[in-house]
Scaffold this active site. Sequence first.
Site, mmCIF file in Angstrom:
data_model
loop_
_atom_site.group_PDB
_atom_site.id
_atom_site.type_symbol
_atom_site.label_atom_id
_atom_site.label_comp_id
_atom_site.label_asym_id
_atom_site.label_seq_id
_atom_site.Cartn_x
_atom_site.Cartn_y
_atom_site.Cartn_z
ATOM 1 N N TRP A 155 -9.541 8.597 -2.606
ATOM 2 C CA TRP A 155 -9.982 7.784 -1.454
ATOM 3 C C TRP A 155 -11.317 7.086 -1.724
ATOM 4 O O TRP A 155 -11.659 6.120 -1.058
ATOM 5 C CB TRP A 155 -10.089 8.646 -0.187
ATOM 6 N N TRP A 204 0.817 -1.216 0.000
ATOM 7 C CA TRP A 204 0.000 0.000 0.000
ATOM 8 C C TRP A 204 0.849 1.264 0.000
ATOM 9 O O TRP A 204 1.822 1.360 0.742
ATOM 10 C CB TRP A 204 -0.900 0.017 1.234
ATOM 11 N N MET A 205 0.432 2.238 -0.809
ATOM 12 C CA MET A 205 1.041 3.570 -0.757
ATOM 13 C C MET A 205 -0.061 4.612 -0.823
ATOM 14 O O MET A 205 -1.030 4.427 -1.559
ATOM 15 C CB MET A 205 1.984 3.758 -1.950
ATOM 16 N N ASN A 206 0.054 5.725 -0.076
ATOM 17 C CA ASN A 206 -0.760 6.903 -0.383
ATOM 18 C C ASN A 206 0.128 8.149 -0.424
ATOM 19 O O ASN A 206 1.069 8.157 -1.228
ATOM 20 C CB ASN A 206 -2.050 7.003 0.429
ATOM 21 N N ASP A 207 -0.149 9.165 0.337
ATOM 22 C CA ASP A 207 0.453 10.498 0.125
ATOM 23 C C ASP A 207 1.985 10.525 -0.028
ATOM 24 O O ASP A 207 2.691 9.828 0.697
ATOM 25 C CB ASP A 207 0.190 11.410 1.328
ATOM 26 N N SER A 224 1.233 11.572 7.491
ATOM 27 C CA SER A 224 1.944 12.461 6.575
ATOM 28 C C SER A 224 2.685 13.605 7.252
ATOM 29 O O SER A 224 2.322 14.042 8.347
ATOM 30 C CB SER A 224 0.965 13.032 5.542
ATOM 31 N N ARG A 258 -3.257 17.249 11.863
ATOM 32 C CA ARG A 258 -2.253 16.448 11.156
ATOM 33 C C ARG A 258 -1.604 17.146 9.956
ATOM 34 O O ARG A 258 -1.949 18.236 9.581
ATOM 35 C CB ARG A 258 -2.863 15.119 10.714
ATOM 36 N N GLN A 298 3.517 7.590 2.334
ATOM 37 C CA GLN A 298 2.698 6.786 3.236
ATOM 38 C C GLN A 298 2.718 5.348 2.732
ATOM 39 O O GLN A 298 2.347 5.071 1.579
ATOM 40 C CB GLN A 298 1.255 7.322 3.253
HETATM 41 C C1 FRU Z 1 -4.411 12.056 3.245
HETATM 42 C C2 FRU Z 1 -4.288 11.414 4.628
HETATM 43 C C3 FRU Z 1 -3.569 12.350 5.576
HETATM 44 C C4 FRU Z 1 -2.984 11.412 6.581
HETATM 45 C C5 FRU Z 1 -2.627 10.217 5.730
HETATM 46 C C6 FRU Z 1 -2.760 8.897 6.429
HETATM 47 O O1 FRU Z 1 -4.550 11.149 2.206
HETATM 48 O O2 FRU Z 1 -5.556 11.059 5.106
HETATM 49 O O3 FRU Z 1 -4.395 13.335 6.143
HETATM 50 O O4 FRU Z 1 -1.883 11.941 7.250
HETATM 51 O O5 FRU Z 1 -3.475 10.247 4.602
HETATM 52 O O6 FRU Z 1 -2.284 7.861 5.623
#
Ligand code: FRU
Length: 488
Positions: free
Chosen positions: A294, A9-12, A69, A133, A28
């Site tokens: 998302w 998994w990857m996000n930000d 993040s 955050r 992330q």
């Molecule tokens: C945005 C977010 C951030 C949070 C991170 C968690 O995509 O929801 O606000 O820090 O992803 O993975």
Amino acid sequence: MHFAPRNNWMNDPNGLVFHDGLYHLYFQYNPQGVEHANLSWGHATSADLLRWTEHDPAILWDDTAQIYSGSVVVDHGNTSGFGTDQDPALVALYTAAAPGRQAQALAYSTDGGYVWTKYDGNPVLDRGTSDFRDPKVFRYDDGGDGYWVMVAVEAEDRQVLFHRSDDLTTWTFLSSYGPAGPVGGVWECPDMFPLAVDGDDDDVRWVLLISLNPGGIAGGSGTHYVVGDFDGTAFRASVPHPAPPRELLRDGSQSRDELERYGWIDFGPDCYAGVTFDGLARDERTLIAWMDNWEYAGRIPGGDSDEHRSAMTLPRRLSLTRDEVGAERLRQHPAVDLDPGESIDLAGVTGSVVLAEGVAGAARVGFTATFGDAQSVELHIESASDDGRVVIRQDRTSGRIELVRSGERMPLGFHRSPSMRLDRPREVGWDLWIDDLNERVSSIELFAQNGERVLTALVPVASPRTYTVAAIGGTLHGARADVAERGC
Ligand code: FRU
């Protein structure tokens, strides 16, 4: 061409920093699986923003918190004491996320960004709240010694909070911005930086980026920007957005007409949590965003191996321009290069013309024209290997570019057709970048109107692809196109 981790998994994007000739991209990341869990910071580096090398995860979650993040700065001047004057530490500010509690924490690296130590005085900024955050830290030059500024969000309150520090460990409150403008979802991942308007160093404005989810212009996740001034304490928008009624923060929907009045870095559904690199010159300000939403993240069909895959956008160079009515607008251009292909003259084109057939892998398609009596122009991108297709259409009457993506197996939310309004709808000026996400899904980033309108979307079209342009209902003038292949 687009960064994607080997697996999981990857996000930000997090901690984007240019240091010692290398671009560092943290992100992330779940080191153990394909779900949004065990959030840690993955790590990759690049010398040219095109080829990335993935390294071991940089900051790992632990029993007390996940690593949400945040950002990285190079502590020149050793204000924190974690490095030395000659050998400054890299300092990360991230959100330590525990159930019901989010606070800002610090980690540092003295080996150039590979091995990180969590500060034993964490957290460094705790408001006792559950949704505070995404700290983005930068050095503010006040004409004297300067100081550190942190922008972070109270996500549910739709507020950006500004704090300052002299040593990166002790933070004091400066001011807040919001709620204002788009508020149909929580605010996340803010960033703020100065840019010179049309390259004029005597005309510098500040740009505040705010990601919000949902409530984006294309549905689901999106990123809004506001241009204004920052005096070292507070941000003031050039054109202030009205404060929304309180109930909007609960039920969340704003009309398309209202959303069109605000600034958006991207009109597509798949560009989220974008932030910029620290450590570059003002005219090299570069953004990378997560190429997903998302609303369906994690549910995009996988490739043949069925291994989950997600990618970042292209790195994009940002600039500011002032338009005909005096409004400051963000412009984006890819920060990487792919030489345009041979130019194809489409003079007097009516009907459709195949530009290139069976092109495998990444490509860049340029298309310029002016409308004759055509009603619309279309670019069709079709897969040679399955039934997926995408049509991008610029229509004279609506004055818009629309992207229609259709295909089976796509999750809900994927079927909406994102669009963006143009200031000069009779002029066609497209710079389109396409790449493989996996064996079934590709990504499109369309830069139009000289980078003032950008649309990013994942599309259910597999490689190899065929590119066809069509003039509908009449003729075009001076039409030219080119297809450059990268074949990777
Ligand atoms: C945005 C977010 C951030 C949070 C991170 C968690 O995509 O929801 O606000 O820090 O992803 O993975």
